[in-house]
Design an enzyme around this catalytic site. Structure first.
Site, short mmCIF file in Angstrom:
data_model
loop_
_atom_site.label_atom_id
_atom_site.label_comp_id
_atom_site.label_asym_id
_atom_site.label_seq_id
_atom_site.Cartn_x
_atom_site.Cartn_y
_atom_site.Cartn_z
N GLU A 1 -20.86 43.78 31.04
CA GLU A 1 -22.10 44.92 31.04
C GLU A 1 -22.53 44.98 32.65
O GLU A 1 -24.01 45.62 33.47
CB GLU A 1 -23.21 43.93 30.77
CG GLU A 1 -22.66 43.69 29.41
CD GLU A 1 -24.12 42.62 29.08
OE1 GLU A 1 -24.40 43.05 27.32
OE2 GLU A 1 -24.85 41.61 29.58
N CYS B 1 -32.43 42.61 24.45
CA CYS B 1 -33.66 42.66 25.90
C CYS B 1 -34.14 43.85 25.86
O CYS B 1 -35.28 44.51 26.26
CB CYS B 1 -32.63 42.65 26.44
SG CYS B 1 -30.73 43.94 27.10
ZN LIG Z 1 -31.24 45.75 27.64
#
Ligand SMILES: [Zn+2]
Length: 657
Positions: free
Chosen positions: A337, A421
């Site tokens: 990520e 998120c």
């Molecule tokens: Zn996120």
């Protein structure tokens, strides 16, 4: 070792503070976005958290839901075995952070629009947290309800302090919005508990969180409560990060694990590979990096710490010259990520998480705490108008996690995600956009962003209102009315974006020569301001063809279009040909057209382009003759607005003809 703890608290040189959300009313472009969040997203976040069973986890009066989202491989059984060293993570561990951001989005939305039903629901969530909090102050729904007995055993992987950070931010916002301090008091008690477990004093763990966030949250908590001890704890977490002996090694050994078996192999993943003042490359998980640098910038501002500022500038250079998408997106790889290697910016597989662009906005805005500088503000604006708000549908109901710059039509917005998120992160950022517009210092006021808005602030003991009338970003004309209650001297700093080479400035009808008053990309006007003073800024908004550094292999032979702060893309629905077959001649004129009926009102760009024709290719894949070309009209829309109509191809980097 060259790193040293932060210098003794020095007086900050010229600290610019953002205005609190309620002191800025936004209209126009951002007003529409805020309305979508306040009218829709804020409720949706709550409802989807409930659907995901998050309420059951935090409500001590109901049975705990157990493990709803399975652990990442390996399995929990392996995780329980002696010597286990793999992943012990499920995104369910972060549910407190989703609540924190949902509370924060609701809080900022309440300034925009009364919503008693939502406020009641959030009050109930806060009651649950109050009831859940342990006698000693500890508060984590995961470690109290799902994995009891394991608290403070894996700061590296399990987001314990990250969750605390988001709940702190939610508590601060909710207190500011409603005056209700229950959650704020709960979080102060929790932070006091954290400070009794972690810190420099003998007998305490020398730890910090694997996912940064609590640092910037503690700064907010300190500012709102006036308690310096919270600032000190934030500074400790930053100073301690990456020091040897490495805390994550010691922590792993303490739970019987081999530190070398760390799933991500290197502590670059969480930016603890070196002390922060020695870091010179933006590495690892992109959101973590942005949150760390945001916290560092806050501490640099609060303590006047130039050693942090120097490191931050190196990191800024590295990010912006080697690893940033043209949309303000960052972190190309899904694997970590985050960041890979220099100039690696794939378009179709770009991860470019919404949260990472939001994090860049956080970082850039905090760099502006050290003084107005368009180096930071221009990119804050780039990330705001492009790579971050692309993550939220125009109506505020659907989301992106990844923000690629090319799509074959299969990358579409979703309602929710197992790791949700991004939705509350973009929600809270948009709902608090007013606080990114301006900065106020002792005798100076900075305008970082343009757009229809009114700011109310105090300077030199005088109440001032400053109103911008503008159709920005569609038009670059900005009229600013300064209305102090009594004449007051201060410097007004106005950002002159780098893309606006032909900007013009007038004060009360008199031309100000920009070259004489501009430094670091801001024009500075020092005068005694009085009622009726008018500033007019004309930012020319050229349509630009933008090219990538030739070291970016994915963009070779390609061109992107921009106008003002907006990056453009083409979508299948506006164009006749498959998008990869179209090339834009360098000689083609590109025209802007205001389209009030399209996508809530946008300016489109269009040009005559060339498309490779399919004629004569029916019988084969290859042939010695190139394809014939035909003329086609290319229509581009702002990137942030893509995938709000029927699904189809999308492309930012066009073939350069
Ligand atoms: Zn996120």
């Amino acid at each position: 070792m060259t790193a040293s703890p932060s210098a003794k608290p020095a007086k900050p040189k010229l600290a610019f503070r953002p205005l609190p959300v309620p002191q800025v009313d936004v209209h126009g472009f951002w007003g529409d976005r805020v309305d979508a969040v306040a009218a829709r997203t804020a409720d949706i976040l709550y409802e989807r958290c409930v659907e995901a069973r998050m309420l059951e986890q935090i409500d001590p009066d109901r049975p705990a839901p157990g493990v709803v989202i399975p652990f990442h491989s390996p399995s929990p059984d392996e995780a329980a075995s002696v010597g286990f060293t793999g992943s012990t993570v499920t995104t369910q561990m972060f549910w407190d952070s989703d609540w924190g951001k949902t509370i924060e989005t609701a809080a900022y939305s309440l300034y925009r629009r009364k919503n008693p039903a939502l406020e009641k629901r959030i009050d109930a969530v806060i009651d649950m947290y109050e009831k859940l909090q342990q006698e000693d102050g500890y508060l984590s729904s995961w470690y109290q309800r799902i994995q009891p007995g394991l608290r403070w055993t894996n700061l590296r992987d399990c987001h314990e302090l990250y969750c605390a950070g988001h709940l702190i931010e939610g508590a601060v916002a909710y207190y500011q919005a409603t005056g209700k301090r229950k959650l704020l008091d709960v979080m102060c008690r929790y932070v006091d508990h954290i400070a009794s477990v972690l810190g420099p004093e003998p007998g305490k763990k020398k730890g910090y969180c694997g996912h940064e966030e609590i640092e910037l949250a503690l700064v907010k908590l300190s500012r709102v409560t006036g308690e310096r001890k919270y600032m000190e704890l934030a500074r400790y977490f930053i100073d301690q990060r990456g020091l040897e002996p490495h805390f994550f090694d010691e922590e792993a050994r303490a739970r019987g694990a081999d530190p070398k078996a760390y799933h991500f192999k290197t502590y670059e993943y969480n930016q603890s590979h070196k002390p922060v003042r020695e870091q010179d490359k933006v590495v690892g998980h992109a959101v973590r990096a942005m949150y760390l640098y945001s916290g560092m910038a806050d501490i640099a501002t609060e303590y006047g710490d130039d050693s942090l500022r120097v490191a931050l500038d190196r990191l800024w250079d590295d990010l912006t010259s080697k690893s940033l998408y043209i949309t303000g997106g960052l972190g190309p790889s899904a694997h970590n990520e985050g960041f890979t290697s220099d100039y690696d910016l794939p378009n179709e597989t770009a991860y470019a998480e919404t949260c990472a662009s939001v994090g860049l906005v956080f970082w850039a805005s905090r760099m502006l705490g050290m003084g107005p500088n368009a180096r930071y503000a221009d990119l804050m604006e780039r990330a705001l108008y492009n790579g971050s708000i692309s993550g939220l549908s125009l109506d505020g109901s659907l989301f992106f996690y990844e923000n690629p710059l090319e799509s074959r039509g299969k990358h579409n917005r979703w309602k929710w995600h197992r790791c949700p998120c991004c939705p509350p992160n973009i929600g809270r950022m948009v709902a608090s956009i007013g606080s990114y517009f301006y900065g106020v210092a002792e005798d100076a006021f900075a305008v970082h962003l343009y757009g229809d808005s009114t700011a109310r602030f105090d300077i030199g003991g005088v109440a001032v209102s400053l109103t911008q009338a503008s159709n920005y970003p569609w038009d670059g004309a900005v009229e600013i009315a300064v209305e102090p209650q009594a004449p007051v001297a201060f410097t007004l700093h106005l950002r002159i974006p780098a893309w606006s080479a032909g900007a013009a400035l007038e004060v009360n009808g008199e031309t100000v020569k920009l070259a004489d008053v501009t430094s670091d990309g801001y024009a500075a006007i020092r005068r005694t301001w009085k009622k009726g003073d008018q500033v007019r800024l004309d930012l020319d908004m050229p349509i630009e063809r933008l090219y990538a550094n030739p070291q970016v292999r994915q963009d070779a032979g390609r061109v992107a279009l921009s106008r003002g702060p907006l990056i453009y893309c083409v979508e299948a629905t506006d164009n006749d040909s498959q998008l990869h077959r179209v090339s834009l001649p360098r000689t083609a004129g590109v025209e802007a057209q205001h389209r009030p009926e399209l996508l809530g009102g946008v300016v489109t760009l269009s040009a005559l382009a060339q498309a490779d024709a399919a004629d004569g290719w029916q019988n084969g894949l290859y042939r010695p003759e190139p394809p014939a070309t035909s003329q086609t009209r290319l229509t581009a829309i702002p990137y942030f607005a893509w995938d709000n109509r029927e699904p189809g191809e999308m492309l930012v980097w066009l073939r350069d003809g």
